[in-house]
Design a protein around this motif. Structure first.
Motif, PDB file in Angstrom:
ATOM      1  N   VAL B  81       0.851  -1.210   0.000  1.00  0.00           N
ATOM      2  CA  VAL B  81       0.000   0.000   0.000  1.00  0.00           C
ATOM      3  C   VAL B  81       0.879   1.250   0.000  1.00  0.00           C
ATOM      4  O   VAL B  81       0.580   2.235  -0.683  1.00  0.00           O
ATOM      5  N   LEU B  84       2.127   1.832  -3.420  1.00  0.00           N
ATOM      6  CA  LEU B  84       1.034   2.378  -4.236  1.00  0.00           C
ATOM      7  C   LEU B  84       0.851   3.869  -3.955  1.00  0.00           C
ATOM      8  O   LEU B  84       0.652   4.661  -4.887  1.00  0.00           O
ATOM      9  N   PHE B  88       1.128   6.668  -6.767  1.00  0.00           N
ATOM     10  CA  PHE B  88      -0.008   7.548  -7.095  1.00  0.00           C
ATOM     11  C   PHE B  88       0.406   9.013  -6.961  1.00  0.00           C
ATOM     12  O   PHE B  88       0.005   9.851  -7.761  1.00  0.00           O
ATOM     13  N   GLN B  93      -1.963  11.317  -9.169  1.00  0.00           N
ATOM     14  CA  GLN B  93      -3.337  10.799  -9.074  1.00  0.00           C
ATOM     15  C   GLN B  93      -3.760  10.979  -7.617  1.00  0.00           C
ATOM     16  O   GLN B  93      -3.717  10.037  -6.816  1.00  0.00           O
ATOM     17  N   LEU B  95      -6.528  11.584  -5.915  1.00  0.00           N
ATOM     18  CA  LEU B  95      -7.652  10.873  -5.285  1.00  0.00           C
ATOM     19  C   LEU B  95      -7.187   9.505  -4.786  1.00  0.00           C
ATOM     20  O   LEU B  95      -7.456   9.116  -3.642  1.00  0.00           O
ATOM     21  N   PHE B  96      -6.464   8.767  -5.649  1.00  0.00           N
ATOM     22  CA  PHE B  96      -6.024   7.429  -5.257  1.00  0.00           C
ATOM     23  C   PHE B  96      -4.906   7.495  -4.221  1.00  0.00           C
ATOM     24  O   PHE B  96      -4.762   6.582  -3.401  1.00  0.00           O
ATOM     25  N   ILE B  99      -6.745   7.819  -1.060  1.00  0.00           N
ATOM     26  CA  ILE B  99      -7.341   6.515  -0.713  1.00  0.00           C
ATOM     27  C   ILE B  99      -6.273   5.591  -0.108  1.00  0.00           C
ATOM     28  O   ILE B  99      -6.492   4.966   0.935  1.00  0.00           O
ATOM     29  N   ALA B 100      -5.107   5.523  -0.750  1.00  0.00           N
ATOM     30  CA  ALA B 100      -4.028   4.664  -0.239  1.00  0.00           C
ATOM     31  C   ALA B 100      -3.576   5.124   1.145  1.00  0.00           C
ATOM     32  O   ALA B 100      -3.327   4.310   2.035  1.00  0.00           O
ATOM     33  N   THR B 102      -5.424   6.678   3.331  1.00  0.00           N
ATOM     34  CA  THR B 102      -6.487   6.320   4.289  1.00  0.00           C
ATOM     35  C   THR B 102      -6.351   4.864   4.712  1.00  0.00           C
ATOM     36  O   THR B 102      -6.471   4.532   5.896  1.00  0.00           O
ATOM     37  N   VAL B 103      -6.109   3.975   3.735  1.00  0.00           N
ATOM     38  CA  VAL B 103      -5.960   2.543   4.053  1.00  0.00           C
ATOM     39  C   VAL B 103      -4.755   2.344   4.985  1.00  0.00           C
ATOM     40  O   VAL B 103      -4.842   1.606   5.981  1.00  0.00           O
ATOM     41  N   VAL B 106      -5.685   3.337   8.462  1.00  0.00           N
ATOM     42  CA  VAL B 106      -6.514   2.328   9.144  1.00  0.00           C
ATOM     43  C   VAL B 106      -5.619   1.192   9.659  1.00  0.00           C
ATOM     44  O   VAL B 106      -5.776   0.723  10.799  1.00  0.00           O
ATOM     45  N   LEU B 107      -4.655   0.764   8.840  1.00  0.00           N
ATOM     46  CA  LEU B 107      -3.754  -0.316   9.256  1.00  0.00           C
ATOM     47  C   LEU B 107      -2.919   0.127  10.472  1.00  0.00           C
ATOM     48  O   LEU B 107      -2.729  -0.646  11.415  1.00  0.00           O
TER      49      LEU B 107
END
Lengths: 276, 117
Positions: B81, B84, B88, B93, B95-96, B99-100, B102-103, B106-107
Motif C-alpha cells: 500500500v 502504491l 499515485f 493521481q 484521489l487514489f 485513498i491509499a 487512508t488505508v 486504518v492499518l
C-alpha cells in the motif's frame, strides 16, 4: 509431533481451498480447534497469517497479468480494512462459545455458497469508457481485451465492510462475500473479480492480524507450520487442479464444511462429538 | 505516458514488492522452522516483543527468525500500500493517493489499538 500435524492441516486446507477457489481459512480454524485442540483465538490468528501468505502468493500473478483492478481494490479496501480492524477487536472481546457459534453459522453460509456459486455468471457490460474505477485486461481464453465499468460502488463498499468484519472476526479471507458482490452487484467480469478479491484479502487480513499480533495471540508454534503447509498445499493444488474435476470436489467440500458447521455450532453449547 | 502503459508499470512494481516479500518470508520461515526442529529447544509459543528483537537476532536464536518472518509477512501488504501511495503521488493521481493514505492510516490504527488493548 504436533507441529507436523499443523503442517498437514495447512497442506490439506491450502490444497483443498485453492482447488475450489476458497482461501484455506474456512478449513484451518475448525480443523485446528476441533481436531488439534488449539484455542479458537490462536486458530483464528494462525489462519489470518496463512490467509495473508496465500493471498500474496495468488496476487503476484493476478497483478502482474493485469487481471486485478488495483484502483478499485484500494477504494473498496477503505471499508474492508475498517471492517477487518473492528472484527479483530470484536473477536478479542467475545468468548470462545460465541466465536464458535458465529463461525458455525458462517461455515453453513459458505457451504451454501459453494453449492450455488456455479450459477454466478458474468453480468458485465463491455464499455470503451472505463470511468474512474473501471479497468481492462487481456483475456487469453477470449483472445481479446475486456473493458468494463464499475457500477453500484456504495453496495460494494458495504459488502466489503461486512467481508472485512468477518475476516477479522473469524480469520477467513472473506472472498466468498467479495467475489459474488463484485460480479453480481458491481458488474465486474469473473476473472477480474477473483483477481481483485485476492489482491485485497492480504491487506484486509492484515488489519485484523495486527490486533491479534500486538495482543500476543499469534502463536508461532501454530502459525508458522500452518502457513508453510498452506503455501505448499496451494502450490501443489495449482499443479493438480487441471487434472481434478472441481465440481465433485466442491460438492464434497461443501458437505464437509456443513458437517464442521454443525460441530462448531454444537461446540458453542459445549458439545464436541469429535472428542477434543 | 499512456494510461495502459502506466498501469502495466504499476502492476509490475506491485507484483515485485509482493514477490520479494513472500520469498523472504517463506525462506526465513522454512530455515528457522527446520533449525528449531534440529535444536533440543522447542518452538516458541509466543511472539518476541519488538524491543527484544535485536538481541534475539544477534544471538542467532531460531525463534527470533521465526518471529522476524511473521513480522515481514505482516508488513508486506502494508508495504505494498505504501508503494502504491508513492506511485499515485508520483503520477499526480491525488484521489487514489488519498485513498491509499487512508488505508495505511486504518492499518496503523489497527496496530495502535492492538497495542493499547
Amino acid at each position: 509431533m504436533q507441529v507436523f500435524l499443523f503442517v498437514i492441516v495447512g497442506l490439506i486446507s491450502g490444497g483443498l481451498g485453492a482447488m475450489v477457489g476458497l482461501g484455506g481459512g474456512v478449513i484451518i480454524v475448525p480443523a485446528l480447534t476441533l481436531f488439534c485442540g488449539v484455542p479458537i483465538r490462536q486458530a483464528i490468528a494462525a489462519s489470518l497469517v496463512a490467509v495473508i501468505a496465500t493471498s500474496i502468493t495468488a496476487a503476484i500473478g493476478y497483478v502482474r497479468e493485469g487481471f486485478a483492478n488495483i484502483r478499485l481494490g484500494m477504494t473498496l479496501e477503505i471499508s474492508t480494512s475498517i471492517g477487518g480492524m473492528l472484527g479483530g477487536l470484536t473477536a478479542a472481546a467475545l468468548n470462545r462459545e460465541v466465536l464458535s457459534g458465529i463461525f458455525g453459522v458462517a461455515l453453513g453460509l459458505i457451504s451454501g455458497y459453494l453449492l450455488v456459486r456455479h450459477r454466478i455468471a458474468d453480468s458485465y457490460t463491455l464499455s470503451c469508457e472505463q470511468g474512474l474505477l473501471g479497468g481492462c485486461y487481456y483475456d487469453p481464453s477470449l483472445g481479446k481485451e475486456v473493458h468494463y465499468r464499475v457500477r453500484r460502488l456504495p453496495v460494494g463498499l458495504l459488502a466489503s465492510f461486512i467481508a472485512g468484519n468477518i475476516s477479522g472476526l473469524l480469520g477467513v479471507g472473506g472472498g466468498f462475500i467479495k467475489v459474488p458482490t463484485l460480479i453480481i452487484a458491481m458488474g465486474i467480469p469473473v476473472k477480474a473479480a477473483i483477481a481483485t478479491s485476492s489482491f485485497m484479502i492480504g491487506i484486509t487480513a492484515c488489519a485484523g492480524a495486527y490486533i491479534y499480533y500486538t495482543r500476543g495471540m499469534v502463536n508461532p508454534l501454530v502459525a508458522v507450520p500452518v502457513t508453510l503447509g498452506v503455501t505448499a498445499g496451494a502450490y501443489i493444488s495449482s499443479r493438480l487442479a487441471p487434472r481434478v474435476k472441481s465440481v465433485y470436489l466442491t460438492i464434497i467440500l461443501a458437505i464437509i464444511l456443513l458437517g464442521l458447521s454443525i460441530q462448531m455450532l454444537l461446540a458453542a453449547f459445549g458439545i464436541n462429538l469429535l472428542g477434543q | 505516458m499512456q494510461k495502459g502503459k502506466a498501469d502495466e508499470e504499476l502492476n509490475i512494481i506491485v507484483s515485485r514488492v509482493l514477490l520479494v516479500g513472500i520469498s523472504l518470508v517463506i525462506s526465513l520461515m522454512s530455515i528457522s522452522f527446520f533449525l528449531s526442529l534440529l535444536r533440543p529447544v522447542s518452538l516458541p509459543t509466543s511472539t518476541i516483543s519488538l524491543a527484544d528483537f535485536p538481541s534475539a537476532l544477534s544471538q542467532g536464536r531460531p525463534e527470533a527468525f521465526l518471529n522476524l518472518s511473521l513480522v515481514i509477512l505482516l508488513i508486506t501488504p502494508s508495504l505494498c500500500v505504501t508503494v502504491l501511495l508513492v506511485e499515485f503521488v508520483r503520477r499526480r493521481q491525488w484521489l487514489f493517493a488519498i485513498i491509499a493514505l487512508t488505508v495505511l492510516a486504518v492499518l496503523a490504527l489497527s496496530a495502535t489499538l492492538g497495542v493499547r488493548g
